[in-house]
Design an enzyme around this catalytic site. Structure first.
Site, PDB file in Angstrom:
ATOM      1  N   HIS A  67     -14.514   9.277  12.136  1.00 16.94           N
ATOM      2  CA  HIS A  67     -14.077   9.121  10.743  1.00 16.94           C
ATOM      3  C   HIS A  67     -15.218   8.584   9.885  1.00 16.94           C
ATOM      4  O   HIS A  67     -15.488   9.104   8.793  1.00 16.94           O
ATOM      5  CB  HIS A  67     -12.875   8.187  10.691  1.00 16.94           C
ATOM      6  CG  HIS A  67     -12.554   7.667   9.327  1.00 16.94           C
ATOM      7  ND1 HIS A  67     -12.123   8.464   8.292  1.00 16.94           N
ATOM      8  CD2 HIS A  67     -12.599   6.390   8.823  1.00 16.94           C
ATOM      9  CE1 HIS A  67     -11.908   7.719   7.212  1.00 16.94           C
ATOM     10  NE2 HIS A  67     -12.201   6.472   7.510  1.00 16.94           N
ATOM     11  N   GLU A  97     -12.982  -5.333   7.494  1.00 16.87           N
ATOM     12  CA  GLU A  97     -11.521  -5.308   7.622  1.00 16.87           C
ATOM     13  C   GLU A  97     -11.094  -5.337   9.093  1.00 16.87           C
ATOM     14  O   GLU A  97     -10.117  -6.004   9.446  1.00 16.87           O
ATOM     15  CB  GLU A  97     -10.982  -4.065   6.947  1.00 16.87           C
ATOM     16  CG  GLU A  97      -9.478  -4.009   6.809  1.00 16.87           C
ATOM     17  CD  GLU A  97      -9.046  -2.830   5.958  1.00 16.87           C
ATOM     18  OE1 GLU A  97      -8.058  -2.179   6.338  1.00 16.87           O
ATOM     19  OE2 GLU A  97      -9.705  -2.560   4.936  1.00 16.87           O
ATOM     20  N   ASP A  98     -11.845  -4.633   9.947  1.00 20.25           N
ATOM     21  CA  ASP A  98     -11.411  -4.461  11.333  1.00 20.25           C
ATOM     22  C   ASP A  98     -12.065  -5.424  12.318  1.00 20.25           C
ATOM     23  O   ASP A  98     -11.454  -5.772  13.334  1.00 20.25           O
ATOM     24  CB  ASP A  98     -11.700  -3.031  11.789  1.00 20.25           C
ATOM     25  CG  ASP A  98     -10.857  -2.002  11.056  1.00 20.25           C
ATOM     26  OD1 ASP A  98      -9.860  -2.399  10.423  1.00 20.25           O
ATOM     27  OD2 ASP A  98     -11.200  -0.801  11.109  1.00 20.25           O
ATOM     28  N   ASP A 165     -13.406   8.597   1.837  1.00 19.61           N
ATOM     29  CA  ASP A 165     -12.471   8.037   2.809  1.00 19.61           C
ATOM     30  C   ASP A 165     -11.082   8.648   2.615  1.00 19.61           C
ATOM     31  O   ASP A 165     -10.420   9.063   3.575  1.00 19.61           O
ATOM     32  CB  ASP A 165     -12.435   6.518   2.630  1.00 19.61           C
ATOM     33  CG  ASP A 165     -11.472   5.816   3.572  1.00 19.61           C
ATOM     34  OD1 ASP A 165     -11.489   6.123   4.776  1.00 19.61           O
ATOM     35  OD2 ASP A 165     -10.708   4.947   3.104  1.00 19.61           O
TER      36      ASP A 165
END
Length: 239
Positions: A67, A97-98, A165
């Site tokens: 991605h 974020e992850d 995105d």
């Protein structure tokens, strides 16, 4: 593996289906070959950091890195963007974020680490496309949409990252399987008019032909969402 000339003509999801991560990495290398050596080094560093941080992450049928590669390649190849900070931030747009803990702790510490490793502008771009902590008392999708509209309102270059995105997630919903198909369509469909307005603004740093291309992609995303959620609409596989 296909020849470089053939690989350069293939749609990104087709590369993914046929050649997987290795094919996307080769396509990425083809795109960055035209950059100066120092810029190639920065882009390679960002890619390998993203690969390390997301090494155990997967989307429905693929490594998560695919991605990130598609988002960055699309910005270079389809949008004609050569701003290295934007491309670095595209590769790293989900890291804070992850995986903030692997970058130093909480989100602020992670952003500070990106600023140190790359530069403050990269960190600011990543901040603009990083979702805040959600209020459990409010609808999660509603908060996401509000964040996108507010954050991108004042960050023209972040719009470029986020629309790539969105294209990967929205137009690419046709490549998703299982319950995520419906949940993704529900999440992303209300963002189509938001992105239309943002992309159409004079300060969005893309050419008119590129903006027209993105508008066509938004049409395609809406068609696919309608097919999923309403049971009608055309959804040709041309992404």
């Amino acid at each position: 593996m296909a020849s470089p000339a053939y690989l350069a003509t293939m749609p990104l999801h087709a590369i993914t289906e046929v050649y997987g991560e290795d094919g996307l990495r080769q396509r990425f290398a083809l795109e960055v070959a035209r950059f100066a050596a120092a810029d190639q080094d920065r882009l390679t560093e960002a890619l390998e950091l993203a690969a390390h941080l997301h090494r155990d992450d997967r989307r429905t049928r693929e490594p998560y890195l695919n991605h990130l590669l598609r988002v960055a390649i699309r910005i270079m190849s389809h949008y004609g963007v050569t701003d290295v900070d934007v491309l670095v931030a595209a590769l790293l747009h989900d890291t804070v974020e992850d995986h903030p803990e692997e970058l130093g702790g909480d989100a602020e510490a992670a952003l500070a680490e990106l600023a140190r490793r790359f530069n403050p502008r990269v960190a600011d771009l990543v901040r603009a496309v990083t979702n805040p902590e959600y209020d459990p008392g409010r609808d999660r999708h509603e908060q996401y949409r509000a964040h996108v509209a507010e954050s991108l309102d004042r960050h023209p270059w972040a719009r470029v990252i986020k629309v790539s995105d969105f294209t990967d997630n929205g137009v690419g919903v046709i490549h998703t399987t299982g319950p995520k198909v419906h949940s993704s369509a529900t999440k992303y469909r209300p963002l189509v008019p938001v992105f239309r307005e943002l992309v159409g603004r004079p300060d969005t740093p893309l050419s008119d032909p590129t903006k027209a291309h993105i508008m066509d992609q938004l049409d395609l995303a809406e068609s696919r969402f309608a097919a999923i959620l309403d049971g009608h609409g055309s959804a040709p596989d041309v992404s």
